[in-house]
Design a protein around this motif. Sequence first.
Motif, short mmCIF file in Angstrom:
data_model
loop_
_atom_site.label_atom_id
_atom_site.label_comp_id
_atom_site.label_asym_id
_atom_site.label_seq_id
_atom_site.Cartn_x
_atom_site.Cartn_y
_atom_site.Cartn_z
N GLU A 96 13.96 27.96 -47.25
CA GLU A 96 13.52 27.28 -46.05
C GLU A 96 14.46 26.20 -45.74
O GLU A 96 14.19 25.43 -44.63
N GLN A 97 15.61 26.04 -46.23
CA GLN A 97 16.42 24.85 -45.97
C GLN A 97 17.47 25.51 -44.55
O GLN A 97 18.16 24.57 -43.88
N PHE A 98 17.22 26.91 -44.06
CA PHE A 98 18.36 27.26 -43.32
C PHE A 98 17.60 27.62 -42.03
O PHE A 98 16.30 28.24 -41.90
N HIS A 113 27.40 25.46 -45.60
CA HIS A 113 26.44 24.81 -45.83
C HIS A 113 26.35 24.06 -47.13
O HIS A 113 25.36 23.37 -47.66
N ILE A 167 26.70 24.98 -50.07
CA ILE A 167 25.85 25.57 -51.38
C ILE A 167 26.73 25.74 -52.60
O ILE A 167 27.73 26.37 -52.54
N TYR A 213 21.76 31.58 -55.82
CA TYR A 213 20.63 31.11 -54.83
C TYR A 213 20.39 32.42 -53.95
O TYR A 213 19.23 32.50 -53.36
N ARG A 238 12.35 27.54 -51.65
CA ARG A 238 12.82 25.70 -51.76
C ARG A 238 14.15 26.04 -51.15
O ARG A 238 14.48 25.13 -50.46
N PHE A 239 14.87 27.13 -51.49
CA PHE A 239 16.23 27.42 -50.99
C PHE A 239 16.39 27.84 -49.66
O PHE A 239 16.58 27.41 -48.59
N ARG A 255 12.00 32.90 -40.94
CA ARG A 255 13.67 32.68 -40.65
C ARG A 255 14.38 33.75 -40.96
O ARG A 255 14.40 34.29 -41.90
#
Length: 341
Positions: A339-341, A322, A324, A329, A336-337, A106
């Motif tokens: 993969e949230q987008f 988002h 954040i 980050y 873990r960060f 991604r």
Amino acid sequence: MLEELERIQTAGLADLEQATSEPLLEQWRVAHLGRSAPLMQVFDKFGSLAKEARPVIGKRANEVKRLLEARLAERASALHEQALVRALQSETLDVSLPGRPSQQGRLHPTTQTLRRIYEIFAEMGFQVYRSREIESDEYNFELLNIPAHHPARDMWDTFHTQTPGVLLRTHTSPGQIHSMREHAPNPVRVILPGMCFRYEQISARKEIQFNQVEGLAVGHEITFGDLKGTLTDFARRMFGDSVRTRFRASHFPFTEPSAEMDVECFICGGKGCNVCSHTGWLEILGCGMVHPVVLQNGGYDPAKFTGFAFGMGPERIAMLRHRIEDIRYFWSNDLRFLEQF
Ligand code: PHE
């Protein structure tokens, strides 16, 4: 001799019944059809037989040999078949099981935000202009109307290299000079994205490297109204049609007048929350009308040309979009960060 051939055949067929696996069948083949099998010895002794006996014995010996070979082949294929059936029964394949998902890559949240910014400005006729990350003091400061020892330099804590006068750019504004010098005396309408560097104490809100997207429009009769209209429209496209914006007077040496644009805090809707420090507004960019000295340094006659410029931080915009909370980050490479987008 004929009786012996009878015995060989009977024994061979009887033994074959016991060959219930592929290795046993191979043993049988060696014992009954191999080089030292009794049948082969009959062929060996053939030369010592009486002439009249030879055709009869020879014919019978060949019959026995063909019979044993044919039974061997039958048995081999039967065993093979059995093995297949057993394998199919024991190794059942459940075609209804879900497949293994393939991992999809991604885009980094900053890249996503940058691409959205490019898209919006492309629709307004701005081209992307790339310029260098390592700059001279002249381009990063002097040509932008910030002479040596001017107190305004304190706004940009700078990484210098060991070569005097060569530094990591502290903002994308030196790209304004590069693009003006390339285009003058033609009008310019560009955005200049890229990495900038500042000698900062790293914290949740400050990084030593970050992106900026600079914008520059130079032409005839470009006004502050054009600046406000362009940036207000940008904010609507970026944050939604109903977002409110405001301009506050500010100061930059390379623009006059200068302003900062705020967007209404879309988290609390302007009521005040901890993201907007209870002001109801979020600052997203600095801007202004290109200073006459800078126009001149870019190769334009300030009596005939005007322009506007702005600079925004896409990480800051991504943080607002988002929610954040920590700028660190972005470069910590933590899946873990990401993969949230
Ligand atoms: N270069 C300024 C900064 O880094 C932002 C800016 C760009 C302001 C263009 C006005 C015009 O803070």
